[in-house]
Design a protein around this motif. Structure first.
Motif, PDB file in Angstrom:
ATOM      1  N   ASP A  86       0.835  -1.194   0.000  1.00 60.21           N
ATOM      2  CA  ASP A  86       0.000   0.000   0.000  1.00 60.21           C
ATOM      3  C   ASP A  86       0.874   1.250   0.000  1.00 60.21           C
ATOM      4  OD1 ASP A  86       0.411   0.992   2.864  1.00 60.21           O
ATOM      5  OD2 ASP A  86      -0.297  -1.052   3.215  1.00 60.21           O
ATOM      6  N   PRO A  87       0.288   2.422  -0.291  1.00 55.93           N
ATOM      7  CA  PRO A  87       1.090   3.651  -0.405  1.00 55.93           C
ATOM      8  C   PRO A  87       1.893   3.984   0.847  1.00 55.93           C
ATOM      9  CG  PRO A  87      -1.088   3.985  -1.356  1.00 55.93           C
ATOM     10  CD  PRO A  87      -1.109   2.637  -0.708  1.00 55.93           C
ATOM     11  N   GLU A  88       1.344   3.738   2.036  1.00 49.24           N
ATOM     12  CA  GLU A  88       2.076   4.068   3.259  1.00 49.24           C
ATOM     13  C   GLU A  88       3.294   3.169   3.421  1.00 49.24           C
ATOM     14  OE1 GLU A  88       2.835   6.312   6.702  1.00 49.24           O
ATOM     15  OE2 GLU A  88       1.539   6.641   4.972  1.00 49.24           O
ATOM     16  N   THR A  89       3.160   1.898   3.090  1.00 49.32           N
ATOM     17  CA  THR A  89       4.294   0.980   3.151  1.00 49.32           C
ATOM     18  C   THR A  89       5.383   1.412   2.180  1.00 49.32           C
ATOM     19  OG1 THR A  89       2.853  -0.862   3.801  1.00 49.32           O
ATOM     20  CG2 THR A  89       4.993  -1.427   2.854  1.00 49.32           C
ATOM     21  N   ILE A  90       4.988   1.783   0.980  1.00 49.11           N
ATOM     22  CA  ILE A  90       5.957   2.240  -0.016  1.00 49.11           C
ATOM     23  C   ILE A  90       6.631   3.530   0.446  1.00 49.11           C
ATOM     24  CG2 ILE A  90       6.202   3.061  -2.392  1.00 49.11           C
ATOM     25  CD1 ILE A  90       3.839   1.175  -3.102  1.00 49.11           C
ATOM     26  N   ARG A  91       5.847   4.436   1.022  1.00 47.46           N
ATOM     27  CA  ARG A  91       6.431   5.695   1.510  1.00 47.46           C
ATOM     28  C   ARG A  91       7.492   5.426   2.570  1.00 47.46           C
ATOM     29  NH1 ARG A  91       6.270   8.971   5.694  1.00 47.46           N
ATOM     30  NH2 ARG A  91       4.784   7.636   6.816  1.00 47.46           N
ATOM     31  N   LEU A  92       7.193   4.521   3.521  1.00 47.67           N
ATOM     32  CA  LEU A  92       8.162   4.199   4.562  1.00 47.67           C
ATOM     33  C   LEU A  92       9.445   3.624   3.960  1.00 47.67           C
ATOM     34  CD1 LEU A  92       5.795   2.564   7.212  1.00 47.67           C
ATOM     35  CD2 LEU A  92       7.001   4.744   7.446  1.00 47.67           C
ATOM     36  N   ALA A  93       9.300   2.744   2.963  1.00 43.84           N
ATOM     37  CA  ALA A  93      10.482   2.150   2.335  1.00 43.84           C
ATOM     38  C   ALA A  93      11.307   3.219   1.619  1.00 43.84           C
ATOM     39  CB  ALA A  93      10.060   1.055   1.367  1.00 43.84           C
ATOM     40  N   ARG A  94      10.641   4.147   0.937  1.00 46.30           N
ATOM     41  CA  ARG A  94      11.354   5.225   0.253  1.00 46.30           C
ATOM     42  C   ARG A  94      12.135   6.090   1.250  1.00 46.30           C
ATOM     43  NH1 ARG A  94      10.539   7.104  -4.792  1.00 46.30           N
ATOM     44  NH2 ARG A  94       9.077   6.026  -6.181  1.00 46.30           N
ATOM     45  N   GLU A  95      11.481   6.471   2.336  1.00 40.40           N
ATOM     46  CA  GLU A  95      12.148   7.309   3.335  1.00 40.40           C
ATOM     47  C   GLU A  95      13.326   6.578   3.969  1.00 40.40           C
ATOM     48  OE1 GLU A  95       9.261   8.712   6.110  1.00 40.40           O
ATOM     49  OE2 GLU A  95       8.385  10.155   4.694  1.00 40.40           O
ATOM     50  N   SER A  96      13.193   5.284   4.165  1.00 40.95           N
ATOM     51  CA  SER A  96      14.294   4.513   4.744  1.00 40.95           C
ATOM     52  C   SER A  96      15.475   4.462   3.786  1.00 40.95           C
ATOM     53  CB  SER A  96      13.816   3.101   5.091  1.00 40.95           C
ATOM     54  OG  SER A  96      12.800   3.145   6.066  1.00 40.95           O
ATOM     55  N   LEU A  97      15.203   4.271   2.503  1.00 41.11           N
ATOM     56  CA  LEU A  97      16.289   4.282   1.526  1.00 41.11           C
ATOM     57  C   LEU A  97      16.979   5.639   1.505  1.00 41.11           C
ATOM     58  CD1 LEU A  97      14.631   2.312  -1.412  1.00 41.11           C
ATOM     59  CD2 LEU A  97      16.522   1.540   0.030  1.00 41.11           C
ATOM     60  N   ALA A  98      16.189   6.707   1.610  1.00 42.58           N
ATOM     61  CA  ALA A  98      16.788   8.040   1.652  1.00 42.58           C
ATOM     62  C   ALA A  98      17.692   8.201   2.869  1.00 42.58           C
ATOM     63  CB  ALA A  98      15.690   9.106   1.659  1.00 42.58           C
ATOM     64  N   ALA A  99      17.273   7.655   4.009  1.00 41.57           N
ATOM     65  CA  ALA A  99      18.101   7.723   5.212  1.00 41.57           C
ATOM     66  C   ALA A  99      19.409   6.972   5.034  1.00 41.57           C
ATOM     67  CB  ALA A  99      17.327   7.168   6.409  1.00 41.57           C
ATOM     68  N   LEU A 100      19.417   5.988   4.131  1.00 43.39           N
ATOM     69  CA  LEU A 100      20.630   5.211   3.858  1.00 43.39           C
ATOM     70  C   LEU A 100      21.479   5.845   2.760  1.00 43.39           C
ATOM     71  CD1 LEU A 100      19.107   1.615   4.010  1.00 43.39           C
ATOM     72  CD2 LEU A 100      20.606   2.683   5.699  1.00 43.39           C
ATOM     73  N   GLY A 101      21.042   6.982   2.222  1.00 36.84           N
ATOM     74  CA  GLY A 101      21.833   7.674   1.216  1.00 36.84           C
ATOM     75  C   GLY A 101      21.373   7.487  -0.209  1.00 36.84           C
ATOM     76  N   VAL A 102      20.263   6.807  -0.425  1.00 38.82           N
ATOM     77  CA  VAL A 102      19.748   6.604  -1.785  1.00 38.82           C
ATOM     78  C   VAL A 102      19.064   7.880  -2.259  1.00 38.82           C
ATOM     79  CG1 VAL A 102      18.118   5.305  -3.206  1.00 38.82           C
ATOM     80  CG2 VAL A 102      19.491   4.122  -1.477  1.00 38.82           C
ATOM     81  N   THR A 103      19.416   8.324  -3.443  1.00 43.54           N
ATOM     82  CA  THR A 103      18.831   9.554  -3.998  1.00 43.54           C
ATOM     83  C   THR A 103      17.988   9.300  -5.247  1.00 43.54           C
ATOM     84  OG1 THR A 103      20.883   9.942  -5.234  1.00 43.54           O
ATOM     85  CG2 THR A 103      20.655  11.028  -3.082  1.00 43.54           C
ATOM     86  N   HIS A 104      18.197   8.166  -5.914  1.00 46.24           N
ATOM     87  CA  HIS A 104      17.438   7.849  -7.127  1.00 46.24           C
ATOM     88  C   HIS A 104      16.862   6.436  -7.006  1.00 46.24           C
ATOM     89  CE1 HIS A 104      20.303  10.976  -8.460  1.00 46.24           C
ATOM     90  NE2 HIS A 104      19.285  11.391  -9.209  1.00 46.24           N
ATOM     91  N   ILE A 105      15.535   6.324  -7.187  1.00 42.98           N
ATOM     92  CA  ILE A 105      14.849   5.039  -7.059  1.00 42.98           C
ATOM     93  C   ILE A 105      14.116   4.735  -8.363  1.00 42.98           C
ATOM     94  CG2 ILE A 105      13.073   3.731  -5.836  1.00 42.98           C
ATOM     95  CD1 ILE A 105      13.640   5.433  -3.373  1.00 42.98           C
ATOM     96  N   ARG A 106      14.357   3.546  -8.900  1.00 42.39           N
ATOM     97  CA  ARG A 106      13.633   3.055 -10.065  1.00 42.39           C
ATOM     98  C   ARG A 106      12.621   2.014  -9.618  1.00 42.39           C
ATOM     99  NH1 ARG A 106      13.841  -0.996 -14.120  1.00 42.39           N
ATOM    100  NH2 ARG A 106      15.400  -2.161 -12.928  1.00 42.39           N
ATOM    101  N   ILE A 107      11.395   2.101 -10.111  1.00 39.94           N
ATOM    102  CA  ILE A 107      10.337   1.175  -9.737  1.00 39.94           C
ATOM    103  C   ILE A 107      10.270   0.042 -10.759  1.00 39.94           C
ATOM    104  CG2 ILE A 107       7.876   0.901  -9.272  1.00 39.94           C
ATOM    105  CD1 ILE A 107       9.357   2.621  -7.247  1.00 39.94           C
ATOM    106  N   ALA A 108      10.173  -1.212 -10.245  1.00 39.34           N
ATOM    107  CA  ALA A 108      10.058  -2.376 -11.122  1.00 39.34           C
ATOM    108  C   ALA A 108       9.046  -3.350 -10.534  1.00 39.34           C
ATOM    109  CB  ALA A 108      11.422  -3.045 -11.287  1.00 39.34           C
ATOM    110  N   ARG A 109       8.614  -4.284 -11.354  1.00 44.02           N
ATOM    111  CA  ARG A 109       7.690  -5.331 -10.908  1.00 44.02           C
ATOM    112  C   ARG A 109       8.378  -6.681 -10.751  1.00 44.02           C
ATOM    113  NH1 ARG A 109       3.754  -2.745  -8.415  1.00 44.02           N
ATOM    114  NH2 ARG A 109       2.901  -1.099  -9.733  1.00 44.02           N
ATOM    115  N   HIS A 110       9.564  -6.805 -11.308  1.00 40.95           N
ATOM    116  CA  HIS A 110      10.287  -8.074 -11.248  1.00 40.95           C
ATOM    117  C   HIS A 110      11.745  -7.804 -10.882  1.00 40.95           C
ATOM    118  CE1 HIS A 110       6.840 -10.021 -13.119  1.00 40.95           C
ATOM    119  NE2 HIS A 110       6.839  -9.048 -14.023  1.00 40.95           N
ATOM    120  N   LEU A 111      12.390  -8.814 -10.351  1.00 39.70           N
ATOM    121  CA  LEU A 111      13.802  -8.692 -10.022  1.00 39.70           C
ATOM    122  C   LEU A 111      14.614  -8.435 -11.284  1.00 39.70           C
ATOM    123  CD1 LEU A 111      14.350 -11.589  -7.447  1.00 39.70           C
ATOM    124  CD2 LEU A 111      14.736  -9.162  -7.020  1.00 39.70           C
ATOM    125  N   PRO A 112      15.521  -7.479 -11.261  1.00 40.66           N
ATOM    126  CA  PRO A 112      16.372  -7.258 -12.437  1.00 40.66           C
ATOM    127  C   PRO A 112      17.204  -8.502 -12.745  1.00 40.66           C
ATOM    128  CG  PRO A 112      16.554  -5.434 -10.868  1.00 40.66           C
ATOM    129  CD  PRO A 112      15.808  -6.518 -10.173  1.00 40.66           C
TER     130      PRO A 112
END
Length: 653
Positions: free
Chosen positions: A62-88
């Motif tokens: 859900d959107p709140e779960t995704i928001r939390l994951a995005r903010e956590s990645l930002a706290a780890l230094g991630v600045t660019h996120i690409r969205i996918a449906r399958h493992l690269p």
């Protein structure tokens, strides 16, 4: 032959660690997660999280779960996120997978990390590795709630700024965890409730019950519909709770005036519930607490249920609850219902409780423990209550609520304690009844939520530093200042004369040490203890200003304001008392003046009152009482009276 490490070896290692701390690469350490997960261990070192990441999102994220994951990645230094449906197919940057454990992509990624399977409703797994050459982080939930909880755990880990390779498998021990706003006195504001619901979500608590005793539309005028503006406020709260995976539960208290046998009253109850169902609400509570239940409110009840009495009241209440449950689930098969019985405390089997055995087994029955405010709850108590009510009770725990005379002038900031490990085997859950002051309530509720999640591994002493860090934004000096406040408001009263948690236990140890050193008359040791106490007094006096400067929670600062004012004055009084004792020991002439200053400051501190219109009952602030005030009062008697009289003469004109 075992290796023996001499003390010099330890000293050398420590010196090496200090000298090389600035140059050394950080190493992976096990994070603290609240609530304590069922299983958590490191599987490697720190992951090399770079600025780019791919987020693989599966269904039910859900959107709140995704928001939390995005903010956590930002706290780890991630600045660019690409969205996918399958493992690269080929991964060169950090990959994070969010999904249900049953999804093929999520299961494949979890297996690659070596993470354990997800089990149980609301359960989750969080695993991370760099074994494939680039970081892989997997958040897998047994359901949407579990996935949200995995994201909350990820948030706590990422707040440190580093991500270790680790494996966490977790699920709650109790199905119901949260709070019931069930106190007397001024209800919380909408802002308070929004903040509290967000707090519950962070702690993986899943239930908030709206049951303020002073809401007339829920109790006195329960038949009357809510005005449009009030209903709109509640709708905002319901929507916020849904986003935070918290079940907003509406409680109605018809007991004082209801006629159980009157179809018009039954219809009125249904209309009130229908209004909330229209807002998407699915969880309700009927409360029969704090009513006269040995009399009827209408003649028809005598004809329907027999002569008035407690057993007859139990049968009438059971009939209304069952009728409501059947009607509710016909309209919404997923609807839930709770009930607060009139005999809500003790575990004594009575005719009234026996009558409640007839209640639909799907209905949760609340119980406050062996007393209204129990000092402790043992497993045998909960099992006895289960026999008395005919089902596992849902614990309505009256801590840290402060709406009764023994709690006048207090914030109850001691950790949640006195509840036995293993209670999950006999309870359906725990709902803490908080204080009139929402933000300070979070200190104790942190513990009750953590206990309900994992009662076996719960440690009450770990909850206070965690709660202080959450309030301080992990600011070290502010965390320490908050812990001083928590210690000075540690007393937890009951309805009796004796509290179930002591006042200011840490400060008392230090004051007792001073008394001990003075009593044994060794001047050097006495002065050493007093200098340490002077530093403690300085910290207490300075703490309120530090808290006000660095705690960003406006609600906490406002609601604890009178206690912070009193703390500053009590700290100054302790500074003056300590100065008086030191002056007496070194034969300086100012001791009497210092003791007089301490008494005057204590008088000012003791006159500060609670904020008007907030707490029931109102009164003067009590902080460190029985410990700090006692020491200040007794301090002049710990030294020679002749020396004080001489000092007073020397201080004269």
């Amino acid at each position: 032959m075992p290796v023996r490490y001499a003390p010099v070896r330890y000293a050398a290692l420590l010196a090496l660690g200090i000298a090389g701390a600035a140059q050394a690469q950080p190493v992976a350490t096990l994070p603290q997660i609240m609530p304590q997960p069922m299983a958590m261990h490191l599987t490697g070192g720190l992951l090399p999280i770079g600025p780019n990441a791919t987020m693989v999102i599966q269904r039910d994220s859900d959107p709140e779960t995704i928001r939390l994951a995005r903010e956590s990645l930002a706290a780890l230094g991630v600045t660019h996120i690409r969205i996918a449906r399958h493992l690269p197919a080929r991964r060169k940057d950090t990959t994070i997978v969010l999904g249900l454990a049953g999804d093929a992509t999520t299961a494949k990624a979890l297996a690659e990390t070596g993470g354990a399977p997800v089990t149980g409703q609301e359960g989750y797994a969080l695993a991370s590795t760099a074994a494939g050459g680039s970081p892989l982080i997997v958040l897998a939930g047994a359901d949407a709630d579990g996935l949200y909880y995995a994201a909350q755990t990820f948030t706590q880990i990422a707040a440190r700024g580093t991500m270790p390779a680790l494996s966490i498998t977790d699920r709650p021990r109790m199905p119901v965890r949260g709070t019931i706003e069930g106190f007397y006195g001024a209800p919380w504001s909408s802002a308070d409730r929004l903040a509290h619901i967000a707090f519950l979500g962070r702690l993986k608590a899943n239930t908030y019950i709206y049951s303020p005793k002073d809401d007339p539309y829920a109790r006195t005028n329960w038949r009357t519909p809510y005005p449009a503006d009030r209903l709109a406020e509640l709708e905002l709260l319901i929507d916020a709770a849904r986003r935070q995976h918290v079940r907003f539960t509406y409680a109605i208290s018809p007991g004082p005036t209801i006629c159980y046998s009157d179809p018009a009253d039954v219809a009125a109850l249904r209309r009130k519930i229908e209004g909330f169902q229209a807002l998407g609400l699915r969880s309700f509570l009927i409360a029969f607490d704090d009513i006269a239940y040995a009399t009827w409110n209408c003649p028809g009840d005598a004809a329907a249920f027999g002569p008035p009495g407690k057993e007859a009241a139990g049968r009438a209440q059971a009939a209304l609850v069952n009728d409501t449950m059947q009607w509710l689930t016909t309209r919404d098969p997923q609807a839930t219902l709770m009930v607060v019985p009139t005999e809500y405390y003790d575990a004594v089997e009575t005719p009234y409780k026996a009558a409640l055995h007839a209640i639909d087994p799907r209905v949760l029955v609340q119980w406050t423990g062996t007393d209204v405010v129990p000092a402790a709850i043992a497993l045998r108590d909960a099992k006895a209550a289960a026999r008395a009510f005919g089902r596992k009770p849902l614990l309505w725990d009256n801590y840290p609520v402060n709406d009764y005379p023994e709690s006048t002038g207090r914030l109850l900031l001691a950790p949640y304690a006195g509840r036995a490990a293993g209670l999950a085997d006999a309870l359906s859950g725990i709902l803490a009844n908080p204080m009139n002051q929402e933000a300070p309530s979070r200190i104790a509720v942190t513990g009750s939520a953590a206990f309900a999640w994992n009662d076996r591994d719960y440690d009450p002493e770990r909850t206070l530093p965690f709660a202080a860090r959450m309030l301080s934004g992990d600011h070290a000096a502010t965390t320490d200042a908050l812990l001083l406040l928590f210690d000075l408001e540690h007393l937890a009263p009951t309805f009796g004369a004796l509290p179930w948690q002591p006042q200011a236990p840490l400060l008392k140890q230090k004051l007792d040490l001073v008394r001990d050193r003075l009593a044994h008359g060794a001047a050097g040791e006495s002065l050493t203890a007093l200098r340490a106490l002077a530093a403690e007094a300085d910290s207490i006096a300075a703490a309120p200003a530090i808290i006000r400067a660095h705690v960003n929670d406006a609600g906490f600062l406002t609601q604890s304001g009178p206690w912070l004012d009193a703390m500053a004055l009590w700290g100054q009084a302790l500074q003056a008392s300590t100065a008086g004792l030191i002056a007496s020991l070194v034969q300086e002439p100012a001791s009497a003046r210092h003791f007089a200053d301490a008494a005057a400051l204590a008088t000012r501190a003791g006159a500060i009152r609670t904020l008007p219109g907030t707490t029931r009952p109102q009164g003067t602030i009590r902080l460190g009482d029985g410990v700090l005030d006692l020491f200040i009062r007794q301090a002049p008697e710990l030294v020679s009276a002749d020396r004080r009289h001489e000092s007073a003469r020397n201080d004269g004109p």
